[in-house]
Design an enzyme around this catalytic site. Structure first.
Site: not given
Ligand code: CDT
Length: 318
Positions: A127, A146, A177
């Site tokens: 990510k 995160e 996401c």
């Protein structure tokens, strides 16, 4: 011959902090069996699918954080998913927290892999757009750490070829996401000719810094994936970890979007659920060769001129 990939959006309901990997994998296997009964070639699981969404808590001790990470993939707990891919003939895309030794140090990424029908990992993505904050912010009802627990992904947005059987080969990409809210994600993959983008997510209904967005959470979820699909002539499969997880309400709204931008499959609950769609990868050509023929119609030199002009908005004139 159309290239039909039957895809399953394998949404998961809440996962408790006390749930074991084995318990979660059992639920995922049930979805894979359901997928097999529905003729799926591929299922997509959510982001960080093996555990609860742990960045909602501030942990002081690294060992408490590392308890949510996988040091090997497959591992004894996840091996049954790889075995099921082979025995059921259903590939999968899986999001998990990856702990890896790289460049002589331990690194932590929010990662997704795609596994084919032989049970082989064919691609990995880490990510890039990490939302939230890096420091403990006690004023929030729940954290979104995160930026504390993961490094920014270092693999770019690679499109990759994968083959899910006779007449079922295509160009795929993955995103995770928050990546789905950024047009760059789709365009970088689109420029590589991507035909299907696989996206898992954990999205709370409530966004502490901007509660005025809460009522729009489903609208924004659909808006970005429908636009990304249409503007790049690609299928998009977006899959949620949904429902009330440890007191935090997460959107479901898992969807499968055609290159037209239309939603052709959707989950309707916030629990474990499979939404299925037959996706003709050749449908992408109708968009890639006309409205979004990048080679004919994009004007990258013009975009560069604008971006390179510092202070692009000229001062107001009287
Ligand atoms: N997991 C993740 O990336 N969630 C973010 C929450 C941001 S708050 C709007 C998301 O973009 O869904």
């Amino acid at each position: 011959m159309p290239r039909i990939i039957t895809v399953g959006a394998a949404q998961l309901g809440p996962i408790a902090r006390s749930d074991s990997r084995a318990q979660v994998v059992e639920r995922m296997l049930a979805l894979m069996r359901d997928a097999r009964s529905n003729g799926c070639d591929l299922v997509v699981f959510p982001e960080l699918a093996l555990t609860t969404f742990f960045p909602r808590w501030y942990f002081e001790h690294q060992q408490d954080i590392d308890a949510f990470f996988e040091r090997a993939m497959p591992s004894p707990d996840t091996q049954p998913l790889f075995d099921a891919a082979r025995t059921l003939g259903v590939g999968f895309c899986l999001g998990y927290a990856e702990l890896v030794e790289e460049g002589g140090r331990l690194r932590r990424f929010n990662t997704a892999i795609t596994v084919d029908k032989q049970g082989a990992i064919v691609a990995r993505y880490r990510k890039i757009h990490l939302p939230g904050h890096a420091e403990h912010e006690p004023w929030r009802r729940f954290q979104h750490l995160e930026k504390r627990y993961f490094e920014v992904g270092n693999l770019g947005f690679p499109a990759f070829r994968a083959n899910f059987g006779e007449g079922k080969a295509g160009i795929f990409g993955m995103a995770i996401c928050n990546d789905r809210r950024w047009s760059e994600t789709y365009r970088v993959l689109g420029l590589q000719g991507v035909e299907m983008i696989l996206i898992g997510y954990n999205t709370p209904v409530h966004n502490p810094p901007a509660p005025e967005h809460d009522a729009l959470s489903h609208f924004h979820n659909e808006l970005v994936m429908q636009a990304g699909a249409y503007q790049n002539g690609t299928w998009v499969v977006g899959v949620a970890k949904a429902g009330n997880e440890e007191g935090v309400e997460q959107i479901g709204n898992s969807i499968i979007v055609a290159p037209s931008g239309e939603i052709v499959g959707a989950c309707t609950t916030t629990g474990d659920e499979l939404a299925v769609a037959r996706c003709d990868l050749d449908l992408t050509a109708s968009y890639k060769n006309t409205t979004f023929n990048f080679a004919r119609h994009r004007e990258p030199a013009q975009y560069r001129m604008i971006v390179e002009r510092k202070g692009a908005v000229p001062p107001a004139q009287d």
